[in-house]
Design an enzyme around this catalytic site. Structure first.
Site, PDB file in Angstrom:
ATOM      1  N   ASP A 132      49.755  40.550  37.298  1.00 39.72           N
ATOM      2  CA  ASP A 132      49.140  39.877  38.372  1.00 39.72           C
ATOM      3  C   ASP A 132      50.045  38.663  38.466  1.00 39.72           C
ATOM      4  OD1 ASP A 132      47.584  39.015  40.501  1.00 39.72           O
ATOM      5  OD2 ASP A 132      46.440  37.630  39.111  1.00 39.72           O
ATOM      6  N   ASP A 134      43.805  37.879  35.393  1.00 45.03           N
ATOM      7  CA  ASP A 134      43.017  36.766  35.116  1.00 45.03           C
ATOM      8  C   ASP A 134      41.721  36.831  35.992  1.00 45.03           C
ATOM      9  OD1 ASP A 134      44.280  35.799  37.242  1.00 45.03           O
ATOM     10  OD2 ASP A 134      43.902  33.581  36.615  1.00 45.03           O
TER      11      ASP A 134
END
Length: 790
Positions: free
Chosen positions: A473, A672
């Site tokens: 990400d 996250d």
């Protein structure tokens, strides 16, 4: 509420009121503090009154009364004694065995250990017991061995007399020192789970019982059993084997105790007390278990942060190396988050507690390490299956050895058969086989924890070395995840400082991260912000309002187009900023473009080095982010990531993982946020940033405490080293048994005249287990700076 009607439960640790006039032992059921019947905070639950130290505890109780009404319900801080009510015990070799009291494992006979070790733990009681049995009976074993080896040649005693002396000397060894082995051996048969204790129990009991019968009734034995005028006895074999097995168990227990050192070192990080500031400004030191969410706490220089929270006053440099592995202190100011157990090195701070008890980062790390240490590696399943069949096979080989020697051997063949059968049983103990992978896993998880890398289970350690594709990400993983103001550009006669001041004044009413970055930058520059007279949020495109009597609009190009504001004057600069990965917002004052503001999410300083190390190891790196494709590609270009997916939804990330897996790739996903959770769970190895959300960490098999991608290279190196260590241990255990059993059975006797005595077999068995343990402990010194081969 009438206290006289209260129901008394003397054995319960809750706040139910005791009989009239007795407040002794009365405790708040939520935090465990002592309270009295005079407390103004009290409720009745199921006919019983409960008293509390504060309104906060009362509110918690009312929300979840069942959680706090059981025995020992008050939450204990990290590091308290877990062997109290609620402790769970498990087997080091069979983690699926769990019970709420001490005992022995029904599968392998090992003493169960608490799942969560404690700083208050005394030395292992089994280690104390075995040590006592070993040292008290060692002189008897030595005496029996000396008599058996040299007594006849020295002529100290008549043959029958010496046999009786050996019986008396070996009795305490066999019946007291070896008693735990017999109990475990019987349990293995009752539970139909043959293990090392089956072999040791059979071997020593056969040698001892045979010798006792030979001493008490020598006339029942044929002449082939007579040596030096008496029936040959093997008290020394039984006694010395028991002593050597005890010695091996002592070595093993001492080594195993070192595997909990990582957890104990983490437990030792937590301070015992916190300095709480009351509403009237007074301060007092309270136990950590009495700290509640929302409490204001003072952290003085040189003290540890008691719990997780936020700085509300002061600034200081904090040493977070004990949890993150990062050696440099981190500056904390008002609004910054604090991690419990980190060290305040310089200034004084006042913090507001946000997470306490089991919700703190430290507690979660301890839980994850404990869970990983007790998990089973896929490689262990093979070892368990082999060990089960192996014991049955060994018993069969021992029986065949006895009859083969008796029927086809030389003179005194039955005696040789008995001794060789005992040697087969002893040398083939699968202890080394059973310890091979659990020891490696326990040491590796502790090593990882001290390096800021947390494995959820043993399978993650075993699988991480296999990954060939890493999906990352962007926000919070490659970047800081905290937007930072870069610059303001002015147009149409406005000044850049005015653009920033007006935009920040308007953004004070917004909770958007980009707005927070602009307001923070204006305050750092000491700009005098005005309060917006009115404020409206235009969903997804910007905000509008009135500041100092001027109509302001702040947002993207779509908002400007909607308002008919031309952005042509700064179009070129805006495109250049976007190409560099920045987010651009235009400011219009009274319908005229005043300027633009650039906000970016800076790339973590460690990201380029981390990606370089991962590429060097042969990983294919892919970026998948919900951000716009232009921004995503700009960041990807800066970091050398060629494959970039922008504007992806959580379902798209999940689909990308599935697509790559169908192509035969072994995929790791690093993220996250909550939006990463589905992909983290689906990936072969999910990797969560410790700086991210709890949902992400709960979905992942690996957590990087610092949120530093370099931790993936560290974790991979540890995975490679651990699997190599497990293979070494298993290989050694298999080779040892493959060679040892035939030697003990006497296959070399026809060619060399050489036999393996039960004493040597017992020593070899103990040394094999010790070698596996000490080989696993080598992992504690493994170098994890560079990625290993895979």
């Amino acid at each position: 509420m009438k206290p006289s009607h209260a129901h008394t439960h003397a054995g319960h640790n809750h706040g139910a009121v005791t009989p009239q006039g007795h407040d002794e032992g009365l405790k708040d059921p939520v935090c465990g503090m002592k309270v009295t019947k005079q407390s103004e905070h009290h409720v009745e639950h199921k006919g019983k009154p409960y008293f509390f130290c504060s309104e906060k505890c009362q509110t918690k109780f009312v929300a979840e009364p069942a959680r706090y009404t059981g025995a020992g319900a008050a939450p204990a801080p990290v590091g308290t004694e877990p062997q109290a009510a609620g402790a769970i015990y498990t087997c080091p070799m069979h983690p699926e065995i769990r019970q709420d009291h001490p005992g022995s494992c029904p599968k392998c006979g090992m003493t169960l250990e608490p799942v969560m070790p404690s700083l208050e733990d005394d030395e292992n009681p089994e280690l104390i017991d075995f040590t006592r049995r070993f040292w008290w009976t060692l002189p008897f074993s030595i005496a029996v061995m000396v008599l058996a080896m040299a007594g006849h040649s020295l002529g100290w005693f008549a043959p029958r007399t010496q046999t009786w002396i050996e019986l008396v000397l070996s009795l305490p060894v066999a019946l007291w020192a070896g008693w735990p082995f017999y109990v475990r051996g019987v349990q293995s048969l009752v539970n139909r789970s043959p293990n090392m204790w089956t072999l040791i129990g059979l071997g020593t009991s056969v040698a001892f019982v045979y010798s006792v019968v030979a001493t008490l009734a020598p006339q029942i034995f044929p002449a082939a059993f007579v040596t030096n005028g008496a029936v040959a006895v093997y008290f020394e074999a039984a006694a010395v084997i028991i002593s050597l097995t005890l010695f091996g168990q002592i070595l093993e227990l001492k080594a195993r105790s070192q595997t909990s050192a990582a957890i104990k070192s983490l437990l030792g990080l937590a301070p015992k007390t916190a300095r709480r500031i009351a509403e009237d400004g007074t301060e007092e030191d309270v136990p950590l278990s009495n700290v509640h969410v929302g409490d204001h706490l003072r952290v003085r220089p040189g003290e540890k942060v008691p719990v997780d929270g936020i700085v509300v006053e002061g600034s200081s440099a904090l040493d977070e190396s004990m949890l993150t592995g990062e050696p440099l202190p981190v500056t904390k100011r008002v609004g910054d988050k604090l991690i419990g157990a980190t060290m305040n090195t310089s200034g004084a701070l006042v913090m507001r507690s946000e997470h306490v008890g089991s919700a703190t980062v430290l507690s979660q790390i301890v839980q994850m390490v404990a869970q990983a240490q007790r998990s089973r590696a896929p490689m262990q399943r093979m070892a368990d299956v082999v060990a089960g069949y192996f014991v049955v096979t060994v018993v069969g080989i021992a029986i065949l050895t006895f009859f083969a020697w008796g029927l086809f051997g030389p003179e005194q063949g039955w005696v040789f058969g008995l001794i060789n059968a005992v040697a087969v049983l002893i040398i083939a103990c699968p202890c080394a086989l059973g310890l091979a992978t659990p020891m490696s896993i326990m040491v590796a998880t502790g090593k990882g924890a001290t390096s800021g890398v947390l494995f959820r289970d043993a399978a993650a350690i075993e699988n991480l070395r296999k990954i060939d594709t890493l999906i990352v990400d962007k926000t919070g993983t490659l970047t800081e995840g905290r937007p930072v103001f870069e610059k303001a550009l002015a147009a149409n006669g406005f000044k850049e400082v005015d653009v920033l001041r007006l935009a920040a004044s308007l953004d004070q009413g917004s909770e958007h991260p980009l707005a927070a970055a602009i307001v923070s930058a204006a305050r750092e520059q000491g700009l005098d912000l005005s309060t917006p007279e009115q404020f409206d949020s235009e969903s997804g495109i910007g905000v509008r309002g009135t500041v100092d009597g001027k109509a302001l609009s702040l947002g993207n190009t779509a908002l400007m187009d909607q308002l008919g504001v031309s952005v042509a004057a700064l179009k070129g600069q805006a495109e250049e900023l976007r190409s560099q990965g920045a987010s651009v917002m235009h400011l219009a004052v009274d319908g005229q473009l005043a300027g633009l503001l650039s906000v970016s999410d800076p790339v973590k300083s460690t990201t380029p080095d981390a990606l370089a190390a991962l590429r060097k190891s042969g990983l294919r790196i892919i970026m998948a982010t919900g951000d716009g494709l232009t921004t995503a590609k700009a960041v990807g270009k800066r970091l050398g990531i060629e494959e970039v997916h922008g504007e992806v939804k959580p379902a798209d990330k999940l689909a990308l993982v599935e697509k790559l897996q169908k192509e035969g790739r072994v995929v790791a996903m690093a993220g996250d946020g909550i939006n990463d959770a589905p992909a983290l769970a689906k990936a072969d190895v999910g990797i969560a940033m410790g700086t991210g959300t709890d949902v992400a960490m709960n979905s992942a098999q690996l957590t990087l405490v610092k949120g530093d991608l370099r931790g993936i290279a560290t974790a991979r190196a540890l995975s490679v080293a651990t699997v190599a260590n497990m293979k070494q241990n298993l290989g050694f255990a298999f080779i040892y048994n493959a060679l040892g059993v035939p030697l003990a059975a006497g296959v070399l006797f026809p060619f060399t005249g050489w036999l393996l005595s039960p004493l040597i077999a017992a020593l070899a068995m103990s040394l094999s287990s010790a070698s596996v343990i000490f080989n696993a402990l080598r992992l504690r010194g493994a170098k994890l700076d560079q990625e290993g081969d895979h």
